[in-house]
Design a protein around this motif. Structure first.
Motif, PDB file in Angstrom:
ATOM      1  N   THR A  41      46.854  40.491  37.229  1.00 18.95           N
ATOM      2  CA  THR A  41      46.924  41.052  38.581  1.00 18.95           C
ATOM      3  C   THR A  41      45.660  41.765  39.038  1.00 18.95           C
ATOM      4  O   THR A  41      45.482  41.966  40.234  1.00 18.95           O
ATOM      5  N   ARG A  42      44.795  42.168  38.146  1.00 14.06           N
ATOM      6  CA  ARG A  42      43.613  42.951  38.534  1.00 14.06           C
ATOM      7  C   ARG A  42      42.519  42.066  39.109  1.00 14.06           C
ATOM      8  O   ARG A  42      42.351  40.916  38.702  1.00 14.06           O
ATOM      9  N   THR A  43      41.783  42.659  40.024  1.00 11.69           N
ATOM     10  CA  THR A  43      40.574  42.050  40.564  1.00 11.69           C
ATOM     11  C   THR A  43      39.444  43.029  40.301  1.00 11.69           C
ATOM     12  O   THR A  43      39.679  44.183  39.925  1.00 11.69           O
ATOM     13  N   ARG A  44      38.233  42.606  40.538  1.00 15.99           N
ATOM     14  CA  ARG A  44      37.089  43.508  40.336  1.00 15.99           C
ATOM     15  C   ARG A  44      37.245  44.764  41.202  1.00 15.99           C
ATOM     16  O   ARG A  44      36.864  45.855  40.785  1.00 15.99           O
ATOM     17  N   ASP A  46      39.975  46.427  42.016  1.00 17.12           N
ATOM     18  CA  ASP A  46      40.962  47.421  41.568  1.00 17.12           C
ATOM     19  C   ASP A  46      41.057  47.538  40.042  1.00 17.12           C
ATOM     20  O   ASP A  46      41.998  48.134  39.518  1.00 17.12           O
ATOM     21  N   ASP A  47      40.070  47.044  39.338  1.00 20.08           N
ATOM     22  CA  ASP A  47      40.032  47.145  37.872  1.00 20.08           C
ATOM     23  C   ASP A  47      39.467  48.499  37.469  1.00 20.08           C
ATOM     24  O   ASP A  47      38.311  48.631  37.096  1.00 20.08           O
ATOM     25  N   ARG A  68      34.022  41.249  32.811  1.00 21.16           N
ATOM     26  CA  ARG A  68      34.821  40.181  33.410  1.00 21.16           C
ATOM     27  C   ARG A  68      36.312  40.460  33.263  1.00 21.16           C
ATOM     28  O   ARG A  68      36.705  41.274  32.450  1.00 21.16           O
TER      29      ARG A  68
END
Length: 185
Positions: A41-44, A46-47, A68
């Protein structure tokens, strides 16, 4: 997958911040690191846990060669770890996520066959330190670490607090020494 070094990630703080390891004269003052977030579920954007690892490494004077995100799928994580450990610029791989007990959490199962040497003390200490902070829920963590070739690998839970605990209290105090040990001839 190729790990690319980003010039914006080359910020360096004094090596003296690594006070716990000053007596190891063969230790490298800067460690090249790969950061892998395991999440569906994470993207850059909201990581937060991957960003926290990167921030802590840079503040300690290390380099982040690549960061990454891979899905909670064993083959993608396996390939990311194999690629990172084969990259001569990467001395350590720090992984966040996939260490719980949910059916999709497969990080320990993926890593253990890849590690030539396991460091059970990392998981033991992480759970002990976490128990002091969060109580019995700490037993649900399956944090693992070890060595693959000349690369040290640490896998910790996906929460930002868990990452901060693991990196600040356990990984940074021994990182340069662990890398020096892993790279001895």
């Amino acid at each position: 997958m190729e790990f690319n070094e980003s010039s914006s990630k080359d910020a360096v703080s004094p090596a003296s911040d690594q006070a716990d390891n000053r007596h190891h004269t063969d230790d490298r003052p800067r460690v090249g690191c790969g950061v892998i977030t395991v999440s569906d579920t994470r993207t850059r954007a909201d990581d937060r846990s991957g960003a926290e690892i990167e921030r802590l490494l840079l503040e300690a004077g290390h380099r982040v060669v690549d960061r990454r995100i891979v899905p909670d799928a064993s083959e993608q994580l396996r390939q990311a770890v194999l690629t990172a450990s084969a990259d001569p610029r990467i001395d350590a791989v720090l992984i966040t996520g996939g260490t719980g007990i949910a059916p999709r959490d497969q990080t320990p199962e993926v890593l253990e066959p890849l590690l030539e040497v396991q460091l059970p003390g990392f998981g033991e200490l992480f759970r002990a330190v976490s128990f002091a902070a969060i109580g019995p829920a700490a037993m649900l963590s399956r944090a693992v670490a070890g060595r693959r070739g000349r690369t040290v690998v640490f896998a910790m839970p996906g929460s930002t607090n868990a990452v901060r605990t693991a990196v600040e209290q356990l990984i940074l105090p021994v990182l340069t020494h662990a890398v020096a040990q892993a790279q001895q001839n």
